[in-house]
Design an enzyme around this catalytic site. Structure first.
Site, mmCIF file in Angstrom:
data_model
loop_
_atom_site.group_PDB
_atom_site.id
_atom_site.type_symbol
_atom_site.label_atom_id
_atom_site.label_comp_id
_atom_site.label_asym_id
_atom_site.label_seq_id
_atom_site.Cartn_x
_atom_site.Cartn_y
_atom_site.Cartn_z
ATOM 1 N N SER A 1 -5.285 -5.361 12.421
ATOM 2 C CA SER A 1 -5.144 -4.208 13.523
ATOM 3 C C SER A 1 -6.173 -3.214 13.041
ATOM 4 C CB SER A 1 -3.691 -3.341 13.175
ATOM 5 O OG SER A 1 -3.342 -2.344 13.973
ATOM 6 N N GLU B 1 3.548 -4.758 8.842
ATOM 7 C CA GLU B 1 3.680 -3.502 8.501
ATOM 8 C C GLU B 1 4.847 -2.768 9.382
ATOM 9 O OE1 GLU B 1 1.873 0.912 8.894
ATOM 10 O OE2 GLU B 1 0.584 -0.851 8.401
ATOM 11 N N CYS C 1 0.885 -1.147 0.103
ATOM 12 C CA CYS C 1 -0.113 -0.031 -0.045
ATOM 13 C C CYS C 1 0.967 1.216 -0.031
ATOM 14 C CB CYS C 1 -0.976 -0.043 1.180
ATOM 15 S SG CYS C 1 -2.039 1.497 1.418
#
Length: 274
Positions: free
Chosen positions: A215, A122, A92
């Protein structure tokens, strides 16, 4: 039972982009789950042959490899580039932003502080772009226990709550000579969280649809619970329990950024049938 949907919910830009890439790149491999929704991952494998591989070393020449939306550590990406494989990057853009910031700021001598979950893919990826060992904190309380340097740079996991980031930033500004604050929270995450907050004030029960390891979905649940104690997280319609809805009149529904519409629709249908 009346159902009210959040103003903003479900697939974000980054997830939509990643799904489109996976559907076009049939019989490919993703390093770790493409997104945090096991039902959608299963659909991609069954319909498009997209399989998950957790170990970079297991990637062999000739394969098509998709980089997941959460990104991967820099070292893993560099290793893949040495192989005779086709790499498609579905990271992303909101995730690549903190990666670039961390790399740049660490080169300029700033102490890197990442507001996020250490075990999240991430965050692991963002950490790998720092040339010095970064600090990863999950709360303001944790930050207060750490000795910080005069020059710091702060980034956030894209799915964290903006209010918590602001608290951490305020603390750094008053305790450092120079604090560089970067708001790396995804706009879609912020909009979804605000919509969940407003909707949870108007309903008797909230249902948050999404992967239990996601998350941003967990954040939506925490936000909903602040206003609506009867808030529940479900991965699909099979997680719904009839007793939750006894004596309730209005049900609010929101969904995490990795939750496809087809799952949300099934949850709605099940609730209406209770």
């Amino acid at each position: 039972m009346k159902i009210k949907l959040a103003k903003n919910y479900g697939f974000c830009f980054g997830v939509k982009r990643a799904i489109q890439i996976a559907e076009k790149t049939k019989d490919s491999i993703t390093l770790g789950p493409l997104i945090h929704n096991p039902k959608e991952i299963s659909r991609l494998e069954l319909k498009f042959g997209v399989k998950v591989e957790e170990n970079t070393q297991e990637i062999t020449n000739g394969q098509n490899v998709i980089i997941r939306t959460h990104g991967i550590p820099k070292g893993d990406l560099e290793y893949l580039k040495t192989k005779d494989i086709q790499i498609t990057d579905a990271t992303c853009p909101y995730v690549t932003k903190p990666q670039k910031i961390v790399e740049s700021m660490s080169k300029e001598g700033y102490q890197i502080i990442i507001f996020g979950d250490k075990t999240h893919p991430e965050v692991k990826g963002v950490m790998s772009y720092s040339i010095t060992q970064p600090l990863v904190i999950s709360s303001l309380e944790e930050l207060k226990e750490i000795k910080i340097k005069k020059k710091v740079a702060l980034v956030s996991q894209t799915t964290k709550q903006a209010d918590n980031l602001l608290q951490i930033a305020s603390h750094l500004i008053t305790h450092c000579y120079e604090a560089r604050i970067f708001n790396t929270i995804c706009n879609a995450t912020f909009d979804n969280q605000e919509s969940a907050r407003e909707l949870s004030k108007e309903v008797d029960i909230m249902v948050i649809v999404g992967g239990k390891s996601s998350s941003n979905t967990k954040q939506l649940l925490n936000i909903a619970l602040q206003n609506c104690p009867d808030s529940y997280l479900v991965e699909d319609e099979n997680d719904l329990q009839t007793q939750w809805f006894e004596g309730k009149n209005i049900c609010g529904i929101t969904a995490g950024a990795s939750t496809p519409d087809w799952i949300i629709d099934k949850v709605k249908e099940k609730i209406l049938s209770l």
